[in-house]
Design a protein around this motif. Structure first.
Motif, short mmCIF file in Angstrom:
data_model
loop_
_atom_site.label_atom_id
_atom_site.label_comp_id
_atom_site.label_asym_id
_atom_site.label_seq_id
_atom_site.Cartn_x
_atom_site.Cartn_y
_atom_site.Cartn_z
N THR A 237 4.46 17.66 34.84
CA THR A 237 3.86 16.49 35.38
C THR A 237 3.88 16.61 36.88
OG1 THR A 237 5.99 15.43 35.62
CG2 THR A 237 4.93 15.12 33.49
N THR A 238 2.78 15.92 37.29
CA THR A 238 2.33 15.98 38.63
C THR A 238 3.41 14.88 39.39
OG1 THR A 238 0.60 14.18 38.40
CG2 THR A 238 0.12 16.64 38.39
N LEU A 239 3.48 15.06 40.69
CA LEU A 239 4.50 14.20 41.17
C LEU A 239 3.53 13.84 42.48
CD1 LEU A 239 7.25 13.16 41.67
CD2 LEU A 239 7.80 15.02 43.47
N PRO A 240 3.24 12.36 42.83
CA PRO A 240 4.11 11.26 42.18
C PRO A 240 3.55 10.38 41.15
CG PRO A 240 3.18 10.50 44.09
CD PRO A 240 2.63 11.76 43.87
N ASP A 241 2.42 10.86 40.71
CA ASP A 241 1.60 9.93 39.59
C ASP A 241 2.07 10.20 38.01
OD1 ASP A 241 0.61 12.33 38.86
OD2 ASP A 241 -1.33 11.80 39.81
N GLY A 242 2.85 11.23 37.88
CA GLY A 242 3.55 11.61 36.46
C GLY A 242 2.41 12.01 35.43
N LYS A 243 1.24 12.53 35.81
CA LYS A 243 0.35 12.79 34.97
C LYS A 243 0.84 14.09 34.18
CE LYS A 243 -3.12 9.90 35.52
NZ LYS A 243 -3.75 9.03 34.70
N ILE A 244 0.63 14.28 32.77
CA ILE A 244 1.18 15.30 31.96
C ILE A 244 -0.15 16.53 32.32
CG2 ILE A 244 1.66 16.44 29.91
CD1 ILE A 244 2.55 13.35 29.03
N VAL A 311 17.67 14.75 30.04
CA VAL A 311 16.54 15.50 30.51
C VAL A 311 17.16 16.19 31.70
CG1 VAL A 311 14.53 14.90 31.75
CG2 VAL A 311 15.06 13.22 30.05
N SER A 312 16.62 17.58 31.55
CA SER A 312 16.79 18.58 32.80
C SER A 312 15.55 18.70 33.32
CB SER A 312 17.28 19.84 32.08
OG SER A 312 18.80 19.61 31.54
N ALA A 313 15.45 18.34 34.63
CA ALA A 313 14.14 18.51 35.53
C ALA A 313 14.22 19.27 36.70
CB ALA A 313 13.62 17.03 35.70
N LYS A 314 13.39 19.70 37.10
CA LYS A 314 13.48 20.68 38.49
C LYS A 314 11.92 20.44 38.99
CE LYS A 314 14.24 25.30 39.81
NZ LYS A 314 14.31 26.54 39.27
N LEU A 315 11.99 20.32 40.29
CA LEU A 315 10.61 20.27 41.05
C LEU A 315 10.30 21.62 41.51
CD1 LEU A 315 11.74 17.81 44.13
CD2 LEU A 315 9.98 17.45 42.22
N ILE A 316 8.81 21.87 41.18
CA ILE A 316 8.29 23.21 41.36
C ILE A 316 7.04 22.77 42.08
CG2 ILE A 316 9.53 24.41 39.70
CD1 ILE A 316 6.84 23.83 37.92
N THR A 321 1.00 21.65 45.30
CA THR A 321 1.05 20.31 44.80
C THR A 321 2.49 20.35 44.23
OG1 THR A 321 -1.03 20.09 44.40
CG2 THR A 321 0.20 18.50 43.59
N PRO A 322 3.54 19.30 44.51
CA PRO A 322 4.63 19.25 43.70
C PRO A 322 4.52 18.87 42.21
CG PRO A 322 4.33 17.43 45.46
CD PRO A 322 3.03 18.25 45.54
N HIS A 323 5.23 19.62 41.47
CA HIS A 323 5.39 19.03 39.98
C HIS A 323 6.62 19.07 39.78
CE1 HIS A 323 1.09 20.27 40.44
NE2 HIS A 323 0.92 19.99 39.01
N VAL A 324 6.59 18.58 38.49
CA VAL A 324 8.31 18.31 37.84
C VAL A 324 8.00 19.06 36.36
CG1 VAL A 324 10.09 16.70 37.03
CG2 VAL A 324 8.48 16.29 39.14
N ILE A 325 9.00 19.99 36.29
CA ILE A 325 9.15 20.47 34.84
C ILE A 325 10.46 19.87 34.23
CG2 ILE A 325 10.40 22.44 35.93
CD1 ILE A 325 9.26 24.29 33.40
#
Length: 817
Positions: A237-244, A311-316, A321-325
Motif C-alpha cells: 500500500t501507498t503511504l500515507p493514503d493506504g491505497k492498495i 501483521v508483519s509490515a515494512k516500509l519500502i 514514494t514510500p510504501h508499506v508491504i
C-alpha cells in the motif's frame, strides 16, 4: 580530595532512570530487552537507597534492600544479555548467589553488625556475577553483534576482577563508616559503576539496532519470494493514503473480495479494520521502527466475520514514494486454541500440583494408574512414579480393597448403563504409607470414557486421618469413664439392653461401692480419692475376664455384668476381687469395697429389680464394714499427723487432759468428759490436709498460707462426722477456733453461740500451744501464758471458763486487773 559520593550516587540514579526508560521504549520483540530495562530500574532504586544510608531507623531498608537491588540489577542485566544473544543461561547460580548475599547482609546488619563483611559479600557476589557474564559472552559467535562482544567481555571481566579485589580489600582495610564515605575504593566503585553502566547500556542499544537492521535487510531480500508464494495475505500500500497497489491470492482468499473490488482501494475503504485506530498504531510503530513484526489486530472480511490477525509490515521505497508491504497472518484459530489451552492448563496445573488433595487417574480397563499428582508424597510418602506402579491391592488395606472392589463392580455397571449420569461416589479407605503406618483417606471418584474407549476413574484422595482419630476419641469418651478408663453408665445401660435376652440367662449383676471415699477426699483431697478409684478400676480390668463387663455408673459405684453364669461363679469372682483388693497398699489410707450381687434367672424378671437387689445386698454389706473402715482410716490419718510432727502427739494428749480436767470442774458426767477428751485428742485432725511446710514455717505466713491454715477445723469436722460415733465431737472440733468476740473462724460465732465444749477446747489448745516450743515462736512460762489468757479473756476466750481453768485446773491465782 573531598569527593561527594552522594552526588555521584544521585547521578547514577538519574542516568539509570533515563537508561531504563530508553531501553523499555525500544522494541521488546527481542528476548532480553525487557530484562535489561528492568535491570536499569533496579540500578536506579539501588543507588537511591545507597544515597539514603545513615538513618539508623532505616538501616535495614537502605543497606540490605539497597545492596540487594544492585545485585539483582546485575543479575537481570545478565539475563537480558544472554537471552538477547540467545546464549545458554545458568539458571541456578545467580539465584544462589543472590540468596546467599541477602542472607549475609541481613545477618551482618541485624545480628552481627559489620560493614566490612557486608562490603565483602556484596562485592564478592557482584564480582562472581560479572565474571559469569564475561564467561558466557566468551562463547558467543554471532556475526551480527560480534563487534560488541569483546567490549562487553572486557568490561565485565574488569568489573568482576575489581569487585573481587574490593571485596578482599574490605577484609584487611580499616572499616568505613558507611557506603558514602569518600574512601579511594568507594570513589572508584561509584565512578566505575557510572562509566560501566553507560557503556554497557550504549553497547546493548547498538546491538539492538544492528539486529533490527539485519532483520530489515533479510526481509527485503526475501520479499519477492514471500510475497508471491506465501499462503498468507500479502499486499503493498501507498503511504500515507493506504491505497492498495499490489496483493496476492492469499489476500483475496482472506478478505473474500474480488480483484476488481480491491484494486486502487484502501483498507479503510474496504472497511477491513474492526477498529480504525489500529491502523494509526500500526503506522506509528512503522514510523519508529521502519518495520513491524507480529503486530496483532482484528480485521473484518467481506462477510463481516472478525478475524484475529498478526501483521508483519515494512516500509519500502518504490518509485521514490514510500510504501508499506504487509503480510497478514490469520491467527484466529490459534489464538482461540491457545486461550482455551492456557485456561485448561492453568486450572489443571493448579488442581493437580498445588492442591493438598491427591488427584489421580486409574484406567479400569488396563487396571493401572495413569496419573498421580505430586501431593501423594505428603499423603503417603511416595513419589508419583512409585505410586503409579502400585496396583489396587498394594495401594490399600485388604479390608478396604474388599469394599472398593464391591463398589467398583456395582458402579461400573451403573456407568455403562448411563454414562451421562453424574457417576460420582465417595468412600473412606485405609492406605499404607512409606513408613509402614496406615492412614485414613476419603476418596471421591468419577467415571468417564478415555479417548481410547477405556473406562477411566478420576479420583481425589483427601487425608482424613485426624478426623477419624477425633471420631474414635469421641466414640471412646462417649462409652468410657474419663477417670478410670472403664465403661461408663451409657455403655452399661445399652449393654444391659443387649444382654437382656432369654438366650443369655442367667445374667449376674455385681454392685460395688468404694467405702469411705468422701472421708478420703476430705482428708487427703480429691486427687487421693481419684487414686483410690483408679486402683479399684485397675483391679477390675485385671481380674474381670472378657465376658465380665465392668462399668463405673456413679461417683464411687461400679457394676460388673455377665451372662451364662450361676451363684457359685459370682461368689468366686467376688472372692477373686476381694483378694486383689487386700493386696493393695496405699500410704495412710485403706482400699475397701462393699459388694453385693443378684441373678436374673427367670425371663420374666425385670433387670431393674435385679439391679435393686444387687444394690441392697451391697448396702447391707456396706453397713457391716463401713464404720470399722472409717475408724481405721481416721486412725491412719491421726498416725500420719503424728509421724510428720512428733510434738503433735504430746500436744493432742495435753489438750485432751486439760479438756477433761475442765469438764470435771464443771461437773460433766463421765460420758461427756470422755467425749470432750476425745474431741481434744482429735481437735487438729484436719491438719492432715494442710501442707507440712506451712505448718512448720518459722516466718510469718502469707495471706494465702493463713487462709489454708484456717481450713483445718472444717476439714476435721467433715472427717469426724463421717463416723457416726464421732459425729457429736465433730461440732466441738469445728468450733475450737471460734472467738468469744466473734472474730474467730470458720463461722465467726461469738459468745454463747459457741458450744461450751468448743470454748473449752479453745482455752486448752491455746495454753498448750503457748507453753510448747514451736518453729515460729518460743515457749512461754506458765505465768506468761496465764497472763496472756487473762489478757485475751472476754475477747478470745470465755472469761469465766478461763478463770476456772487457771484457778481450778492450773491451781494458780487469777491475775488482778
Amino acid at each position: 580530595m573531598n569527593i561527594d559520593l552522594a552526588t555521584i550516587a544521585l547521578i547514577l540514579v538519574i542516568s539509570s532512570i533515563f537508561q531504563a526508560v530508553f531501553i523499555l521504549l525500544l522494541s521488546s520483540k527481542y528476548p532480553g530487552v525487557d530484562h535489561f530495562g528492568v535491570s536499569c530500574s533496579f540500578y536506579a532504586l539501588g543507588f537511591l537507597f545507597v544515597m539514603l544510608q545513615g538513618s539508623n531507623a532505616n538501616d535495614l531498608i537502605t543497606i540490605v534492600l539497597g545492596n540487594a537491588l544492585l545485585l539483582l540489577a546485575l543479575i537481570f542485566q545478565y539475563m537480558g544479555l544472554v537471552r538477547f544473544l540467545e546464549l545458554p543461561e545458568n539458571r541456578w547460580f545467580p539465584p544462589l548467589i543472590f540468596g546467599f548475599c541477602l542472607l549475609m547482609l541481613v545477618y551482618f546488619q541485624l545480628i552481627f553488625d559489620s560493614i566490612s563483611l557486608r562490603i565483602f559479600f556484596v562485592y564478592l557476589s557482584s564480582g562472581l556475577i560479572a565474571l559469569l557474564v564475561a564467561n558466557t559472552l566468551r562463547k558467543k559467535r554471532n556475526a551480527l553483534v560480534l563487534r560488541q562482544i569483546p567490549i562487553l567481555f572486557f568490561i565485565f571481566v574488569s568489573a568482576g576482577i575489581f569487585a573481587v579485589l574490593r571485596a578482599f580489600y574490605a577484609l584487611f582495610s580499616p572499616p568505613i563508616t558507611n557506603a558514602l564515605a569518600p574512601a579511594l575504593f568507594q570513589v572508584l566503585s561509584f565512578t566505575g559503576a557510572f562509566i560501566i553502566n553507560i557503556i554497557v547500556t550504549f553497547t546493548f542499544i547498538m546491538m539492538i539496532n544492528e539486529r533490527v537492521s539485519s532483520d530489515i535487510r533479510s526481509a527485503k531480500e526475501q520479499f519477492e519470494q514471500i510475497f508471491n508464494l506465501s499462503p498468507d495475505a500479502s499486499l503493498i500500500t501507498t503511504l500515507p493514503d493506504g491505497k492498495i497497489v499490489n496483493f496476492n491470492l492469499g489476500f483475496l482468499n482472506f478478505t473474500g473480495f474480488s480483484q476488481e473490488e480491491v484494486q486502487n482501494k484502501s483498507l479503510l475503504e474496504l472497511n477491513l479494520y474492526e477498529n480504525p485506530a489500529d491502523r494509526e498504531r500500526l503506522l506509528k510503530e512503522l514510523a519508529v521502527n521502519q518495520s513491524v513484526d507480529e503486530f496483532e489486530l482484528n480485521f473484518r472480511n467481506k462477510n463481516k466475520d472478525i478475524r484475529i490477525c498478526s501483521v508483519s509490515a515494512k516500509l519500502i521505497i518504490m518509485n521514490n514514494t514510500p510504501h508499506v508491504i504487509s503480510i497478514i497472518n490469520d491467527i484466529t484459530n490459534r489464538k482461540n486454541a491457545e486461550s482455551a489451552l492456557i485456561k485448561s492448563e492453568e486450572k489443571y496445573r493448579f488442581l493437580t500440583e498445588f492442591a493438598s488433595d491427591v488427584i489421580w487417574l486409574f484406567n479400569l480397563t488396563q487396571n493401572k494408574f495413569t496419573y498421580m499428582s505430586p501431593s501423594i508424597f505428603q499423603l503417603r510418602g511416595l513419589s508419583p512414579e512409585e505410586a503409579m506402579t502400585e496396583n489396587l491391592a498394594d495401594s490399600m488395606t485388604s479390608e478396604s480393597l474388599q469394599r472398593v472392589r464391591a463398589d467398583l463392580q456395582k458402579n461400573v455397571k451403573n456407568f455403562i448403563a448411563n454414562p451421562k449420569a453424574p457417576n460420582t461416589y465417595l468412600i473412606e479407605i485405609q492406605q499404607p504409607c512409606q513408613n509402614g503406618s496406615l492412614i485414613w483417606v476419603e476418596v471421591s471418584t468419577k467415571y468417564r470414557y478415555h479417548v481410547s474407549g477405556d473406562i477411566e476413574l478420576v479420583g481425589v484422595s483427601r487425608n482424613i486421618d485426624k478426623r477419624k482419630q477425633a471420631e474414635e476419641a469421641v466414640l471412646y469418651l462417649s462409652y468410657h469413664d474419663q477417670l478410670t478408663g472403664l465403661y461408663n453408665r451409657r455403655f452399661y445401660e445399652e449393654e444391659l439392653l443387649r444382654l437382656d435376652t432369654p438366650q443369655n440367662l442367667p445374667i449376674a449383676l455385681i454392685m460395688a461401692d468404694v467405702n469411705g471415699l468422701k472421708l478420703i477426699n476430705d482428708a487427703y483431697g480429691h486427687q487421693m480419692g481419684d487414686k483410690i478409684l483408679k486402683e479399684f478400676a485397675d483391679i477390675l480390668k485385671n481380674e474381670c475376664r472378657h465376658d465380665e463387663i465392668a462399668s463405673r455408673v456413679g461417683g464411687d459405684e461400679f457394676v460388673i455384668m455377665f451372662s451364662h453364669t450361676d451363684q457359685k461363679s459370682v461368689e468366686n469372682i467376688i472372692k477373686r476381687l476381694n483378694a486383689a483388693i487386700s493386696n493393695v497398699r496405699i500410704n495412710h489410707t485403706i482400699l475397701s469395697v462393699s459388694m453385693g450381687f443378684a441373678l436374673k434367672e427367670d425371663p420374666m424378671d425385670d433387670l431393674n429389680d435385679v439391679f435393686k437387689q444387687a444394690e441392697d445386698a451391697m448396702y447391707q454389706h456396706k453397713l457391716m464394714i463401713s464404720p470399722s473402715i472409717k475408724r481405721a482410716t481416721i486412725d491412719l490419718i491421726v498416725n500420719s499427723i503424728y509421724e510428720r510432727n512428733h510434738l503433735e502427739v504430746i500436744h493432742s494428749q495435753s489438750v485432751s487432759e486439760y479438756c477433761q480436767a475442765i469438764a470435771r470442774e464443771l461437773g460433766f458426767e463421765a460420758e461427756a468428759i470422755n467425749q470432750l477428751g476425745l474431741a481434744g485428742l482429735r481437735h487438729d485432725i484436719g491438719e492432715i490436709a494442710i501442707d507440712e511446710a506451712i505448718l512448720t514455717k518459722s516466718e510469718n505466713l502469707s495471706e494465702t498460707e493463713w487462709a489454708e491454715i484456717k481450713r483445718h477445723p472444717e476439714i476435721g469436722y467433715h472427717i469426724l462426722r463421717s463416723v457416726n460415733e464421732l459425729a457429736e465431737i465433730a461440732k466441738f472440733v469445728l468450733e475450737h477456733h471460734e472467738r468469744w468476740d466473734g472474730c474467730g473462724y470458720p463461722k465467726g460465732l461469738k459468745a454463747d453461740e459457741i458450744s461450751l465444749q468448743g470454748r473449752i477446747i479453745a482455752i486448752a489448745d491455746a495454753y498448750c500451744t503457748m507453753t510448747t516450743e514451736r518453729p515460729y515462736c518460743r515457749a512461754l512460762t506458765e505465768a506468761e501464758a496465764i497472763n496472756e489468757i487473762k489478757k485475751c479473756s472476754g475477747l478470745q476466750f470465755d472469761e469465766n471458763l478461763a478463770q476456772l481453768f487457771v484457778e481450778k485446773v492450773l491451781q494458780q491465782e487469777w491475775p488482778q486487773s
